[in-house]
Motif scaffolding. Sequence first.
Motif, PDB file in Angstrom:
ATOM      1  N   ARG A 242      -0.707   3.852   7.728  1.00  0.00           N
ATOM      2  CA  ARG A 242      -0.902   3.879   6.278  1.00  0.00           C
ATOM      3  C   ARG A 242       0.444   3.990   5.565  1.00  0.00           C
ATOM      4  O   ARG A 242       0.660   3.365   4.522  1.00  0.00           O
ATOM      5  N   SER A 243       1.364   4.773   6.120  1.00  0.00           N
ATOM      6  CA  SER A 243       2.685   4.927   5.510  1.00  0.00           C
ATOM      7  C   SER A 243       3.473   3.626   5.563  1.00  0.00           C
ATOM      8  O   SER A 243       4.185   3.281   4.621  1.00  0.00           O
ATOM      9  N   VAL A 244       3.349   2.898   6.672  1.00  0.00           N
ATOM     10  CA  VAL A 244       4.022   1.602   6.801  1.00  0.00           C
ATOM     11  C   VAL A 244       3.513   0.653   5.726  1.00  0.00           C
ATOM     12  O   VAL A 244       4.301  -0.026   5.054  1.00  0.00           O
ATOM     13  N   GLU A 245       2.195   0.602   5.551  1.00  0.00           N
ATOM     14  CA  GLU A 245       1.616  -0.267   4.522  1.00  0.00           C
ATOM     15  C   GLU A 245       2.054   0.164   3.126  1.00  0.00           C
ATOM     16  O   GLU A 245       2.356  -0.663   2.266  1.00  0.00           O
ATOM     17  N   HIS A 246       2.102   1.471   2.889  1.00  0.00           N
ATOM     18  CA  HIS A 246       2.462   1.989   1.565  1.00  0.00           C
ATOM     19  C   HIS A 246       3.915   1.669   1.213  1.00  0.00           C
ATOM     20  O   HIS A 246       4.220   1.348   0.055  1.00  0.00           O
ATOM     21  N   ARG A 247       4.805   1.737   2.186  1.00  0.00           N
ATOM     22  CA  ARG A 247       6.226   1.485   1.933  1.00  0.00           C
ATOM     23  C   ARG A 247       6.568   0.007   1.885  1.00  0.00           C
ATOM     24  O   ARG A 247       7.690  -0.354   1.546  1.00  0.00           O
ATOM     25  N   GLY A 248       5.634  -0.849   2.273  1.00  0.00           N
ATOM     26  CA  GLY A 248       5.885  -2.281   2.144  1.00  0.00           C
ATOM     27  C   GLY A 248       6.262  -2.975   3.425  1.00  0.00           C
ATOM     28  O   GLY A 248       6.974  -3.969   3.395  1.00  0.00           O
TER      29      GLY A 248
END
Length: 99
Positions: A57-63
């Motif tokens: 989820r963090s990877v997706e959130h950071r782009g």
Amino acid sequence: MSRVCELTGKGVQSGNNVSHANNKTKRRFLPNLCSVTLISDALGQRFRLRVSASALRSVEHRGGLDAFLLKANENELSMRARLLRRQIVKKSAETAVAA
């Protein structure tokens, strides 16, 4: 293979099962690890990593993978992720000089 997220370093925690009678027995809290294939835009390659669901989820959130690795602290990353990070930094420096 150890139960540790390759991107965030999240690992196994220990604690207690507590019964209604307040008996305590040791237990392990395992991270929710998923084997995923992430794509690096800078390198143009796919990488199979074993990451936790929260890290995904963090990877997706950071782009994306590149942005996550560039922002991440190197101490938390696995050896493979550190190598990827260094390759991405090198490649982005080359493209900045060429542009």
